[in-house]
Design a protein around this motif. Structure first.
Motif, PDB file in Angstrom:
ATOM      1  N   ILE A 147       0.825  -1.214   0.000  1.00 58.26           N
ATOM      2  CA  ILE A 147       0.000   0.000   0.000  1.00 58.26           C
ATOM      3  C   ILE A 147       0.860   1.266   0.000  1.00 58.26           C
ATOM      4  CG2 ILE A 147      -1.769   1.278   1.290  1.00 58.26           C
ATOM      5  CD1 ILE A 147      -2.881  -1.367   2.247  1.00 58.26           C
ATOM      6  N   ARG A 148       0.492   2.176  -0.919  1.00 64.00           N
ATOM      7  CA  ARG A 148       1.132   3.485  -0.948  1.00 64.00           C
ATOM      8  C   ARG A 148       0.390   4.398   0.015  1.00 64.00           C
ATOM      9  NH1 ARG A 148       1.323   8.004  -5.838  1.00 64.00           N
ATOM     10  NH2 ARG A 148      -0.636   8.665  -4.924  1.00 64.00           N
ATOM     11  N   ILE A 149       1.145   5.226   0.741  1.00 61.66           N
ATOM     12  CA  ILE A 149       0.523   6.130   1.721  1.00 61.66           C
ATOM     13  C   ILE A 149       0.815   7.572   1.315  1.00 61.66           C
ATOM     14  CG2 ILE A 149       0.484   6.806   4.163  1.00 61.66           C
ATOM     15  CD1 ILE A 149      -0.144   3.901   4.008  1.00 61.66           C
ATOM     16  N   VAL A 159      -3.450  18.357  -1.346  1.00 63.43           N
ATOM     17  CA  VAL A 159      -2.068  17.937  -1.546  1.00 63.43           C
ATOM     18  C   VAL A 159      -2.085  16.739  -2.489  1.00 63.43           C
ATOM     19  CG1 VAL A 159      -0.105  16.831  -0.370  1.00 63.43           C
ATOM     20  CG2 VAL A 159      -1.259  18.760   0.697  1.00 63.43           C
ATOM     21  N   TYR A 160      -1.059  16.623  -3.351  1.00 62.28           N
ATOM     22  CA  TYR A 160      -0.995  15.512  -4.298  1.00 62.28           C
ATOM     23  C   TYR A 160      -1.236  14.158  -3.609  1.00 62.28           C
ATOM     24  CZ  TYR A 160       0.556  11.571  -6.814  1.00 62.28           C
ATOM     25  OH  TYR A 160       0.550  10.318  -7.366  1.00 62.28           O
ATOM     26  N   GLY A 161      -2.071  13.337  -4.231  1.00 65.80           N
ATOM     27  CA  GLY A 161      -2.208  11.941  -3.813  1.00 65.80           C
ATOM     28  C   GLY A 161      -3.260  11.700  -2.764  1.00 65.80           C
ATOM     29  N   HIS A 223       5.778   5.380  -0.735  1.00 66.22           N
ATOM     30  CA  HIS A 223       5.420   6.798  -0.661  1.00 66.22           C
ATOM     31  C   HIS A 223       5.957   7.511  -1.901  1.00 66.22           C
ATOM     32  CE1 HIS A 223       4.392  10.695   0.905  1.00 66.22           C
ATOM     33  NE2 HIS A 223       5.647  11.104   0.764  1.00 66.22           N
ATOM     34  N   ASP A 224       5.175   8.494  -2.395  1.00 70.03           N
ATOM     35  CA  ASP A 224       5.540   9.250  -3.596  1.00 70.03           C
ATOM     36  C   ASP A 224       5.853  10.696  -3.203  1.00 70.03           C
ATOM     37  OD1 ASP A 224       5.768  10.406  -6.090  1.00 70.03           O
ATOM     38  OD2 ASP A 224       3.940   9.503  -6.904  1.00 70.03           O
ATOM     39  N   GLY A 225       7.082  11.130  -3.414  1.00 71.97           N
ATOM     40  CA  GLY A 225       7.479  12.517  -3.113  1.00 71.97           C
ATOM     41  C   GLY A 225       7.129  13.483  -4.234  1.00 71.97           C
ATOM     42  N   HIS A 226       6.724  12.936  -5.400  1.00 75.51           N
ATOM     43  CA  HIS A 226       6.237  13.727  -6.540  1.00 75.51           C
ATOM     44  C   HIS A 226       7.149  14.900  -6.898  1.00 75.51           C
ATOM     45  CE1 HIS A 226       2.719  14.393  -9.276  1.00 75.51           C
ATOM     46  NE2 HIS A 226       2.686  13.084  -9.124  1.00 75.51           N
ATOM     47  N   HIS A 227       8.446  14.642  -6.950  1.00 72.50           N
ATOM     48  CA  HIS A 227       9.430  15.554  -7.550  1.00 72.50           C
ATOM     49  C   HIS A 227       9.660  16.859  -6.802  1.00 72.50           C
ATOM     50  CE1 HIS A 227       8.503  13.063 -11.097  1.00 72.50           C
ATOM     51  NE2 HIS A 227       7.248  13.407 -10.938  1.00 72.50           N
ATOM     52  N   LEU A 249      10.698   4.896  -1.815  1.00 71.89           N
ATOM     53  CA  LEU A 249      10.401   6.327  -1.843  1.00 71.89           C
ATOM     54  C   LEU A 249      10.497   6.722  -3.318  1.00 71.89           C
ATOM     55  CD1 LEU A 249      10.006   9.161  -0.608  1.00 71.89           C
ATOM     56  CD2 LEU A 249      12.471   9.257  -0.239  1.00 71.89           C
ATOM     57  N   GLU A 250       9.373   7.238  -3.855  1.00 74.75           N
ATOM     58  CA  GLU A 250       9.291   7.495  -5.299  1.00 74.75           C
ATOM     59  C   GLU A 250       9.513   8.969  -5.612  1.00 74.75           C
ATOM     60  OE1 GLU A 250       5.420   6.459  -6.808  1.00 74.75           O
ATOM     61  OE2 GLU A 250       5.736   7.620  -8.636  1.00 74.75           O
ATOM     62  N   ASP A 251      10.123   9.233  -6.760  1.00 76.52           N
ATOM     63  CA  ASP A 251      10.238  10.591  -7.311  1.00 76.52           C
ATOM     64  C   ASP A 251      10.592  11.617  -6.235  1.00 76.52           C
ATOM     65  OD1 ASP A 251       9.710   9.738  -9.866  1.00 76.52           O
ATOM     66  OD2 ASP A 251       7.595  10.288  -9.843  1.00 76.52           O
ATOM     67  N   CYS A 252      11.675  11.356  -5.512  1.00 78.28           N
ATOM     68  CA  CYS A 252      11.982  12.250  -4.383  1.00 78.28           C
ATOM     69  C   CYS A 252      12.550  13.580  -4.884  1.00 78.28           C
ATOM     70  CB  CYS A 252      12.912  11.554  -3.389  1.00 78.28           C
ATOM     71  SG  CYS A 252      14.448  10.964  -4.092  1.00 78.28           S
ATOM     72  N   GLY A 275      10.798   7.446 -12.480  1.00 79.15           N
ATOM     73  CA  GLY A 275      10.683   7.196 -13.911  1.00 79.15           C
ATOM     74  C   GLY A 275       9.321   7.337 -14.549  1.00 79.15           C
ATOM     75  N   GLU A 276       8.266   7.725 -13.790  1.00 81.20           N
ATOM     76  CA  GLU A 276       6.944   7.772 -14.442  1.00 81.20           C
ATOM     77  C   GLU A 276       6.884   8.833 -15.530  1.00 81.20           C
ATOM     78  OE1 GLU A 276       4.499   8.505 -10.996  1.00 81.20           O
ATOM     79  OE2 GLU A 276       4.191  10.589 -11.560  1.00 81.20           O
ATOM     80  N   ILE A 277       7.742   9.879 -15.448  1.00 80.59           N
ATOM     81  CA  ILE A 277       7.699  10.868 -16.535  1.00 80.59           C
ATOM     82  C   ILE A 277       8.857  10.689 -17.519  1.00 80.59           C
ATOM     83  CG2 ILE A 277       6.404  12.548 -15.157  1.00 80.59           C
ATOM     84  CD1 ILE A 277       8.978  14.250 -15.070  1.00 80.59           C
ATOM     85  N   ILE A 296      12.426   0.885 -11.575  1.00 76.93           N
ATOM     86  CA  ILE A 296      12.094   1.746 -12.716  1.00 76.93           C
ATOM     87  C   ILE A 296      10.564   1.895 -12.773  1.00 76.93           C
ATOM     88  CG2 ILE A 296      14.184   1.251 -14.036  1.00 76.93           C
ATOM     89  CD1 ILE A 296      12.593  -0.727 -15.715  1.00 76.93           C
ATOM     90  N   ARG A 297      10.108   3.155 -12.891  1.00 76.77           N
ATOM     91  CA  ARG A 297       8.680   3.459 -12.719  1.00 76.77           C
ATOM     92  C   ARG A 297       7.963   3.765 -14.027  1.00 76.77           C
ATOM     93  NH1 ARG A 297       4.898   3.087 -10.400  1.00 76.77           N
ATOM     94  NH2 ARG A 297       4.181   5.164  -9.840  1.00 76.77           N
ATOM     95  N   SER A 298       8.583   3.528 -15.168  1.00 73.61           N
ATOM     96  CA  SER A 298       7.958   3.932 -16.429  1.00 73.61           C
ATOM     97  C   SER A 298       6.617   3.254 -16.665  1.00 73.61           C
ATOM     98  CB  SER A 298       8.879   3.564 -17.585  1.00 73.61           C
ATOM     99  OG  SER A 298       9.919   4.491 -17.657  1.00 73.61           O
TER     100      SER A 298
HETATM  101 MG    MG Z   1       4.260   8.914  -8.928  1.00 68.88          MG
END
Ligand code: MG
Ligand code: KDG
Length: 416
Positions: A147-149, A159-161, A223-227, A249-252, A275-277, A296-298
């Motif tokens: 689970i992503r939080i 806030v995003y997410g 968790h996604d830090g969304h850049h 920890l994603e897109d930190c 990598g999603e973008i 890799i998140r593509s």
């Molecule tokens: Mg993301």
């Protein structure tokens, strides 16, 4: 062998916008590809209709690698999300046709089954910690095993997410962050959110502390830090989250800057995903060869399709890096199915992001994949296993939408 005789672009909005390409070969076999680029849908639709479709008719449908190279190298102005989403749609539609012609589910052409199902993670969220705990509980009841939080931040608005109706509705159809067109002709502009990185950095560790206290040490948490962070801020968050043993920890940090992750990597053992973008393997070159990331998140949809993402995954495998393909609801069921066929076949699969699409979307797209007991299964239909119902799609015309933008509290534009 059969040539491509027909190519059509479909834009539909059953709750959100999707762009789908359908190719038909001389024998009447059809294939679908997802070309959805959230907030820039019509740019990809035009790229397909005006620039790629005229090149496709008469080409051999079986020659997928050659068609990919022809469209990629032939553009001269290579890469970028619009070009690579359009190429991805052609590529996936051709794989769909090839698998249907071979009368097998697509993963059989990618090496067959490496596992019985693909571990999926869902999105739990809430403005406050009690709502987050409820949301995690709902996801566990739905069968999720990872689970992503995402959390609201004290003092900030949306806030995003964080899903709009934070405490209710376990399947979270209301997650979509893009603002849709407003009936009555009001000018459409992105929602402006406010952001404060120091408040975020103070709050997030308290959220993970509460989640671990309630659900124990076993549950994989993401968790996604969304850049939004600088390398130093990201390193400090990674360190602060080490006691809570994150899956990733994603897109930190902002994704353009591969070198930024050198500092983060040197400071924390929290696993890193990005990598999603990204659009091509070149966005990953430093990250993979220097082992700066773990996942890799593509998305198949934004990275040139199955042909190219398969190569990125193999390149990552050499360095012990796994996959965790992007799968929010702005990837259509066609794109989600394409990811799933790769997930089942790849040896270095890690995890798959999965949010169930809305009922309206699943009426328009008839899907063969299923989610049971935490795992996604591509199903045993031939090809991708997804069909588009044109009549139902036509009932949901394109509805302009934009992702939000972010400003710091003093009004400065920031990454969203
Ligand atoms: Mg993301
Ligand atoms: O359209 C933007 C979304 O795809 C993105 O915000 C989702 O970050 C995302 C994720 O990890 O699913």
């Amino acid at each position: 062998m059969a040539t491509i005789t027909r190519a059509e672009v479909n834009v539909t909005s059953p709750g959100r916008n999707f762009v789908t390409l359908r190719l038909t070969d001389a024998d009447g076999t059809t294939g679908l590809g997802d070309a959805t680029l959230n907030g820039r849908e019509l740019a990809v639709a035009s790229y397909l209709a005006d620039h790629l479709i005229p090149l496709l008719e008469g080409r051999e449908a079986d020659n997928i690698e050659d068609t990919w190279q022809y469209l990629y190298r032939g553009a001269y102005w290579r890469r970028g999300p619009v070009t690579m989403a359009a190429i991805a749609a052609v590529d996936v539609a051709l794989w769909d046709i090839k698998a249907k012609r071979a009368k097998v589910p697509l993963y059989q052409l990618l090496g067959g089954q490496s596992r019985i199902g693909a571990l999926a993670y869902g999105h739990a969220s809430g403005r406050e910690i009690p709502q987050i705990l409820d949301s995690v509980r709902e996801h566990l009841e739905l069968g999720y095993k990872a689970i992503r939080i995402q959390s609201g931040i004290p003092g900030l608005g949306s806030v995003y997410g964080v899903a709009a109706s934070a405490a209710g509705g376990g399947e979270r159809y209301d997650y979509e962050p893009a603002r849709r067109g407003i009936a009555g002709g009001e000018r459409l502009a992105p929602v402006e959110e406010a952001w404060d990185t120091r408040a975020y950095l103070r709050h997030i560790p308290t959220v993970f502390e509460a989640v671990r206290a309630e659900f124990g040490p076993d549950l994989p948490l993401l968790h996604d830090g969304h850049h939004r962070m600088t390398p130093r801020e990201a390193a400090s968050l990674g360190k602060a989250l080490e006691p809570y043993d994150l899956f990733w920890l994603e897109d930190c940090t902002p994704a353009e800057d591969q070198a930024a992750l050198r500092y983060v990597r040197s400071q924390t053992t929290t696993p890193i995903a990005i990598g999603e973008i990204f659009n091509t393997v070149y966005d990953y070159q430093t990250l993979i060869t220097e082992r700066l990331i773990d996942y890799i998140r593509s998305a198949v949809t934004h990275t040139g399709g199955i042909t190219h993402l398969n190569k990125i995954a193999d390149f990552a495998a050499i360095y012990g890096i796994k996959t965790g393909f992007h799968g929010p609801t702005d990837i259509s069921p066609v794109g989600q199915a394409a990811a799933l066929h790769l997930d089942i076949a790849l040896h270095n699969f890690g995890i798959q992001e999965y949010m169930k699409h809305s009922a309206a979307t699943l009426e328009v797209f008839d899907t063969g994949y299923t989610f049971t007991d935490g795992l996604l299964h591509p199903g045993d239909r031939m090809g991708l296993g997804v069909e588009l119902n044109d009549d139902l799609a036509a009932k949901h015309p394109y509805d302009p939408a934009y992702l939000p933008v972010n400003r710091l509290l003093d009004g400065t534009m920031h990454d969203w």
